[in-house]
Write a protein that holds these residues in place. Structure first.
Motif, short mmCIF file in Angstrom:
data_model
loop_
_atom_site.label_atom_id
_atom_site.label_comp_id
_atom_site.label_asym_id
_atom_site.label_seq_id
_atom_site.Cartn_x
_atom_site.Cartn_y
_atom_site.Cartn_z
N ALA A 10 89.94 28.00 30.22
CA ALA A 10 90.78 26.88 29.77
C ALA A 10 90.30 26.38 28.41
CB ALA A 10 90.76 25.76 30.80
N VAL A 11 88.99 26.26 28.24
CA VAL A 11 88.45 25.81 26.96
C VAL A 11 88.80 26.82 25.86
CG1 VAL A 11 86.29 25.42 25.68
CG2 VAL A 11 86.59 24.41 27.94
N GLU A 12 88.65 28.09 26.17
CA GLU A 12 88.99 29.13 25.18
C GLU A 12 90.47 29.08 24.84
OE1 GLU A 12 89.02 33.97 24.74
OE2 GLU A 12 87.72 33.05 26.26
N PHE A 13 91.32 28.88 25.85
CA PHE A 13 92.76 28.78 25.61
C PHE A 13 93.07 27.60 24.70
CE2 PHE A 13 96.80 26.77 26.85
CZ PHE A 13 97.69 27.78 26.44
N TRP A 17 94.85 27.83 21.18
CA TRP A 17 96.21 27.32 21.13
C TRP A 17 96.36 26.42 19.91
CZ3 TRP A 17 98.60 23.15 24.76
CH2 TRP A 17 100.00 23.19 24.69
N SER A 18 97.44 26.57 19.19
CA SER A 18 97.57 25.87 17.91
C SER A 18 97.88 24.38 18.05
CB SER A 18 98.64 26.54 17.04
OG SER A 18 99.91 26.37 17.62
N VAL A 19 98.50 23.97 19.14
CA VAL A 19 98.91 22.56 19.27
C VAL A 19 97.72 21.60 19.22
CG1 VAL A 19 100.06 20.87 20.75
CG2 VAL A 19 101.08 23.13 20.41
N HIS A 28 99.48 23.09 10.13
CA HIS A 28 100.22 23.99 11.04
C HIS A 28 100.65 25.28 10.34
CE1 HIS A 28 103.53 21.98 8.93
NE2 HIS A 28 104.28 23.01 9.27
N ARG A 29 100.56 25.31 9.00
CA ARG A 29 100.95 26.52 8.27
C ARG A 29 99.76 27.40 7.96
NH1 ARG A 29 103.59 23.01 3.74
NH2 ARG A 29 101.72 21.96 4.36
N GLU A 31 95.35 27.09 8.99
CA GLU A 31 94.30 27.34 9.98
C GLU A 31 94.75 27.08 11.43
OE1 GLU A 31 93.62 23.25 8.09
OE2 GLU A 31 93.76 25.28 7.31
N ALA A 32 95.65 26.13 11.66
CA ALA A 32 96.09 25.87 13.03
C ALA A 32 96.94 27.01 13.58
CB ALA A 32 96.88 24.56 13.10
N ALA A 33 97.59 27.73 12.70
CA ALA A 33 98.45 28.83 13.14
C ALA A 33 97.69 30.13 13.30
CB ALA A 33 99.59 29.03 12.14
N GLU A 34 96.45 30.17 12.88
CA GLU A 34 95.68 31.41 12.88
C GLU A 34 94.82 31.51 14.14
OE1 GLU A 34 92.23 32.04 10.09
OE2 GLU A 34 93.79 33.19 9.06
N SER A 35 94.95 32.62 14.85
CA SER A 35 94.13 32.86 16.04
C SER A 35 92.91 33.69 15.65
CB SER A 35 94.95 33.59 17.10
OG SER A 35 95.24 34.90 16.66
N ALA A 36 91.98 33.81 16.59
CA ALA A 36 90.80 34.64 16.34
C ALA A 36 91.22 36.09 16.12
CB ALA A 36 89.83 34.54 17.52
N MET A 37 92.21 36.54 16.87
CA MET A 37 92.68 37.90 16.70
C MET A 37 93.26 38.11 15.30
SD MET A 37 95.51 40.01 18.88
CE MET A 37 94.51 40.22 20.32
N ALA A 38 94.01 37.13 14.83
CA ALA A 38 94.60 37.22 13.49
C ALA A 38 93.52 37.18 12.40
CB ALA A 38 95.61 36.12 13.28
N ARG A 39 92.48 36.37 12.63
CA ARG A 39 91.41 36.26 11.63
C ARG A 39 90.66 37.57 11.47
NH1 ARG A 39 90.99 31.15 13.78
NH2 ARG A 39 89.45 31.74 15.33
N HIS A 40 90.48 38.30 12.55
CA HIS A 40 89.69 39.53 12.51
C HIS A 40 90.55 40.79 12.41
CE1 HIS A 40 86.28 37.04 13.20
NE2 HIS A 40 86.71 36.65 14.39
N GLY A 41 91.86 40.64 12.54
CA GLY A 41 92.74 41.80 12.48
C GLY A 41 92.89 42.33 11.06
#
Length: 195
Positions: A10-13, A17-19, A28-29, A31-41
């Motif tokens: 839950a903490v990881e989610f 989660w961007s909200v 929202h355009r 750092e909030a929209a960027e996930s860990a997967m997107a940062r490392h992809g």
């Protein structure tokens, strides 16, 4: 690897989660929209050692595509931004071209099934083209009608027809119509785009 508990998940989610990040003041355009997967992809096109151009095979619009390859194998397909037709965009079918090219079910050889046979056999493209030409000429010669009983000039055959595909453009359809009607005397010339 230790099993994660529900509170840990839950903490990881919530962290991903961007909200909640937007509520904490992050943009929202960005750092909030960027996930860990997107940062490392990394973009899949980054691995390409060559880029070729192509035209989408699905319709007559003619959207330009960039085919990215590594070791002579396609790894990605994208719209070509330099095209005045699609300006880098692709519809869902065009975006699925990669699946068409790499599908294990894609036929990459010529198969022929003789009349009344139950099995397909592999043949050369030259043999298949010669066979099509021979049967077309034979059928035309056997069914050609020069004049009607009342003497009206017909010069046609009703034993052969043509059904073109939607990937043919206007110019190709014009040439097909001229070749098949004037050259072979075909009456039935149609296009799949109208069916």
């Amino acid at each position: 690897m230790p099993r994660r508990t529900i509170p840990d998940r839950a903490v990881e989610f919530l962290r991903e989660w961007s909200v909640p990040r937007q509520m904490a003041g992050q943009d929202h355009r960005r750092e909030a929209a960027e996930s860990a997967m997107a940062r490392h992809g990394r973009p899949r096109t980054e691995k390409a050692d060559s880029v070729g151009t192509s035209i989408c095979p699905y319709c007559a619009v003619g959207c330009a595509q960039l085919i990215y390859a590594k070791d002579r194998q396609p790894i990605a397909v994208e719209g070509d931004p330099s095209s005045p037709i699609n300006q880098g965009t692709l519809c869902p079918k065009g975006a699925a071209t990669m699946g068409l090219m790499t599908s294990p079910m894609r036929l990459d050889r010529v198969l022929h099934r003789a009349p009344h046979a139950t099995e397909w056999r592999e043949v050369s493209l030259d043999w298949a083209m010669d066979r099509i030409a021979h049967l077309t000429k034979q059928t035309r010669d056997e069914s050609f009608v020069g004049d009607a009983p009342d003497g009206t000039r017909l010069n046609h055959t009703m034993a052969i027809g043509s059904l073109g595909g939607a990937t043919l453009d206007n110019e190709e359809n014009y040439l097909i119509k001229k070749l098949f009607t004037a050259g072979l005397g075909m009456v039935f010339v149609e296009n799949q785009a109208r069916v």
